[in-house]
Design a protein around this motif. Structure first.
Motif, PDB file in Angstrom:
ATOM      1  N   GLY A 167       1.075  -1.383   0.255  1.00  0.00           N
ATOM      2  CA  GLY A 167      -0.316   0.440  -0.016  1.00  0.00           C
ATOM      3  C   GLY A 167       0.683   1.034   0.343  1.00  0.00           C
ATOM      4  N   ARG A 168       2.054   1.272   0.602  1.00  0.00           N
ATOM      5  CA  ARG A 168       3.101   1.820   0.152  1.00  0.00           C
ATOM      6  C   ARG A 168       3.805   2.405  -0.655  1.00  0.00           C
ATOM      7  N   LEU A 169       4.274   1.622  -1.967  1.00  0.00           N
ATOM      8  CA  LEU A 169       4.874   1.634  -2.454  1.00  0.00           C
ATOM      9  C   LEU A 169       4.877   2.730  -3.308  1.00  0.00           C
ATOM     10  N   ALA A 170       4.551   3.473  -3.270  1.00  0.00           N
ATOM     11  CA  ALA A 170       4.829   5.206  -3.623  1.00  0.00           C
ATOM     12  C   ALA A 170       5.687   6.195  -3.647  1.00  0.00           C
ATOM     13  N   ALA A 171       5.569   6.058  -2.323  1.00  0.00           N
ATOM     14  CA  ALA A 171       6.012   7.048  -0.931  1.00  0.00           C
ATOM     15  C   ALA A 171       7.156   6.353  -1.352  1.00  0.00           C
ATOM     16  N   GLN A 172       7.815   5.264  -1.481  1.00  0.00           N
ATOM     17  CA  GLN A 172       9.833   4.393  -0.468  1.00  0.00           C
ATOM     18  C   GLN A 172      10.340   5.068  -1.927  1.00  0.00           C
ATOM     19  N   THR A 173      11.197   6.305  -1.491  1.00  0.00           N
ATOM     20  CA  THR A 173      12.352   7.013  -2.182  1.00  0.00           C
ATOM     21  C   THR A 173      13.871   6.679  -1.963  1.00  0.00           C
ATOM     22  N   VAL A 174      14.378   6.425  -2.314  1.00  0.00           N
ATOM     23  CA  VAL A 174      16.199   6.378  -2.251  1.00  0.00           C
ATOM     24  C   VAL A 174      16.315   7.761  -2.692  1.00  0.00           C
ATOM     25  N   TYR A 175      17.554   7.752  -1.815  1.00  0.00           N
ATOM     26  CA  TYR A 175      18.732   9.519  -1.372  1.00  0.00           C
ATOM     27  C   TYR A 175      20.170   8.404  -1.902  1.00  0.00           C
ATOM     28  N   THR A 176      20.533   9.405  -2.362  1.00  0.00           N
ATOM     29  CA  THR A 176      22.255   8.903  -2.009  1.00  0.00           C
ATOM     30  C   THR A 176      23.104  10.656  -1.653  1.00  0.00           C
TER      31      THR A 176
ATOM     32  N   GLU B  88      30.623  14.834   6.393  1.00  0.00           N
ATOM     33  CA  GLU B  88      31.693  14.579   4.868  1.00  0.00           C
ATOM     34  C   GLU B  88      31.650  12.984   4.241  1.00  0.00           C
ATOM     35  N   TYR B  89      31.294  12.219   5.284  1.00  0.00           N
ATOM     36  CA  TYR B  89      30.769  11.040   4.850  1.00  0.00           C
ATOM     37  C   TYR B  89      29.848  10.345   3.620  1.00  0.00           C
ATOM     38  N   PRO B  90      30.090   9.900   2.796  1.00  0.00           N
ATOM     39  CA  PRO B  90      28.474   9.641   1.495  1.00  0.00           C
ATOM     40  C   PRO B  90      27.912   8.500   2.580  1.00  0.00           C
ATOM     41  N   VAL B  91      26.806   8.694   2.338  1.00  0.00           N
ATOM     42  CA  VAL B  91      25.616   7.660   2.482  1.00  0.00           C
ATOM     43  C   VAL B  91      24.596   7.362   1.113  1.00  0.00           C
ATOM     44  N   GLU B  92      24.076   6.242   1.618  1.00  0.00           N
ATOM     45  CA  GLU B  92      22.943   5.917   0.578  1.00  0.00           C
ATOM     46  C   GLU B  92      21.528   5.582   1.441  1.00  0.00           C
ATOM     47  N   MET B  93      20.031   6.000   1.615  1.00  0.00           N
ATOM     48  CA  MET B  93      19.221   5.956   2.177  1.00  0.00           C
ATOM     49  C   MET B  93      18.541   5.850   1.217  1.00  0.00           C
ATOM     50  N   THR B  94      16.920   4.570   1.445  1.00  0.00           N
ATOM     51  CA  THR B  94      15.854   4.575   2.059  1.00  0.00           C
ATOM     52  C   THR B  94      15.134   5.249   3.004  1.00  0.00           C
TER      53      THR B  94
ATOM     54  N   ALA C  65       7.286   7.035   9.532  1.00  0.00           N
ATOM     55  CA  ALA C  65       8.200   6.849   8.303  1.00  0.00           C
ATOM     56  C   ALA C  65       9.191   5.645   8.755  1.00  0.00           C
ATOM     57  N   ASP C  66       9.746   4.427   7.926  1.00  0.00           N
ATOM     58  CA  ASP C  66      10.969   3.364   7.659  1.00  0.00           C
ATOM     59  C   ASP C  66      12.177   3.696   7.167  1.00  0.00           C
ATOM     60  N   ALA C  67      13.423   3.660   7.633  1.00  0.00           N
ATOM     61  CA  ALA C  67      14.007   3.181   6.587  1.00  0.00           C
ATOM     62  C   ALA C  67      15.544   2.720   7.070  1.00  0.00           C
ATOM     63  N   VAL C  68      16.132   2.809   5.859  1.00  0.00           N
ATOM     64  CA  VAL C  68      17.525   1.651   6.019  1.00  0.00           C
ATOM     65  C   VAL C  68      18.277   2.714   5.131  1.00  0.00           C
ATOM     66  N   TYR C  69      19.357   3.105   5.705  1.00  0.00           N
ATOM     67  CA  TYR C  69      21.070   3.650   5.229  1.00  0.00           C
ATOM     68  C   TYR C  69      22.027   3.382   5.760  1.00  0.00           C
ATOM     69  N   SER C  70      23.317   3.393   4.885  1.00  0.00           N
ATOM     70  CA  SER C  70      24.789   3.074   5.123  1.00  0.00           C
ATOM     71  C   SER C  70      25.191   3.740   4.901  1.00  0.00           C
ATOM     72  N   TYR C  71      26.716   3.644   5.186  1.00  0.00           N
ATOM     73  CA  TYR C  71      27.621   4.423   4.913  1.00  0.00           C
ATOM     74  C   TYR C  71      28.224   4.086   3.454  1.00  0.00           C
ATOM     75  N   THR C  72      28.769   4.698   2.470  1.00  0.00           N
ATOM     76  CA  THR C  72      29.089   3.981   1.345  1.00  0.00           C
ATOM     77  C   THR C  72      30.622   3.235   1.350  1.00  0.00           C
ATOM     78  N   ASN C  73      31.041   3.774   2.173  1.00  0.00           N
ATOM     79  CA  ASN C  73      32.978   3.194   2.395  1.00  0.00           C
ATOM     80  C   ASN C  73      32.953   2.108   3.389  1.00  0.00           C
ATOM     81  N   PHE C  74      31.466   1.788   4.147  1.00  0.00           N
ATOM     82  CA  PHE C  74      30.919   0.303   4.974  1.00  0.00           C
ATOM     83  C   PHE C  74      30.910  -0.498   4.199  1.00  0.00           C
ATOM     84  N   ASN C  75      28.921  -0.173   3.938  1.00  0.00           N
ATOM     85  CA  ASN C  75      27.665  -0.727   3.657  1.00  0.00           C
ATOM     86  C   ASN C  75      27.681  -2.181   4.607  1.00  0.00           C
ATOM     87  N   GLU C  76      27.362  -1.350   5.447  1.00  0.00           N
ATOM     88  CA  GLU C  76      26.285  -1.607   7.492  1.00  0.00           C
ATOM     89  C   GLU C  76      25.322  -0.639   7.242  1.00  0.00           C
TER      90      GLU C  76
END
Length: 242
Positions: free
Chosen positions: A15-24, A29-35, A43-54
């Motif tokens: 039911g909530r797919l339309a709002a699911q968004t991926v950001y970079t 100074e640390y690069p991240v990826e977040m949904t 809201a729920d979310a998951v993110y990781s620092y792209t140098n570590f990918n945890e």
């Protein structure tokens, strides 16, 4: 796989797919990826620092008066808060503050929208990846989604297995599964050999019944392979090994 069952399950669980968004972007100074997966007030979310990918899971975010606030947990303790000012799902750039709750150190957050998980008629796109919160000691996972014009909702077409630290693609598993919010992948020892395996949510049926596809890990080949486990709402008892 039965496409009719999959189409029915989309209506139940997505039911909530339309709002699911991926950001970079960056936290400090640390690069991240977040949904981010928002509803009207949470809201729920998951993110990781792209140098570590945890992957870091953010649950129970609150949207109030234009602010989106997450608490980042470490065990039961709140390690940090992430607050976005003037948050809306249609913005291409969102900004906020990451604050360590113990040291009070603050870092600026700047995120740029990469893509959203859009659904609807006459919409078509392919190969949009979503980071999964579940990971192993040395691997993280993304599901790959595609949206066809004759389907109202997107489907998961593959699971990608990446090596942490290097971002090397280790394996791609082709599937046809429903999308279940952020949590499509689960990690467990499904054949009781002491090695972590993975499963992916497949479909939802009447009531609470669901199915998953189970992949076992071969330590020799260092690859996952599809098991012969089948059934609805399977449970695995680690103590009895059943």
């Amino acid at each position: 796989m039965n496409k009719i069952i999959l189409l029915v399950s989309f209506v139940i669980v997505t039911g909530r797919l339309a709002a699911q968004t991926v950001y970079t972007g960056f936290i400090g100074e640390y690069p991240v990826e977040m949904t981010i997966d928002p509803s009207s007030a949470t809201a729920d979310a998951v993110y990781s620092y792209t140098n570590f990918n945890e992957p870091i899971r953010l649950n129970n975010g609150v949207i109030k008066s234009g602010k989106l606030i997450f608490s980042e947990k470490e065990g039961k303790q709140t390690k940090a808060t992430l607050m976005f000012e003037n948050y809306t799902t249609d913005k291409n750039v969102i900004t906020g503050i990451w604050k360590n709750t113990i040291t009070k150190k603050e870092l600026k957050i700047t995120l740029t929208k990469k893509y959203s998980i859009e659904n609807g008629e006459n919409i078509q796109w392919t190969d949009r990846e979503l980071l999964q919160p579940e990971s192993t000691k040395d691997k993280y996972f993304k599901v790959v989604l595609s949206k066809e014009k004759d389907r109202y909702y997107p489907i998961i077409t593959a699971v990608k297995v990446y090596e942490k630290q290097t971002d090397k693609l280790l394996q791609k598993l082709d599937v046809e599964c429903s999308l279940l919010g952020l949590d499509n992948i689960s990690i467990d020892d499904y054949n009781f050999d002491g090695i972590e395996d993975l499963s992916i949510f497949e479909a939802s049926y009447a009531g609470p019944n669901t199915s998953r596809i189970y992949y076992l890990y071969n330590k020799t080949t260092k690859q996952y392979y599809e098991s012969n486990f089948s059934g609805i709402s399977l449970e695995f008892d680690q103590k009895k090994k059943k």
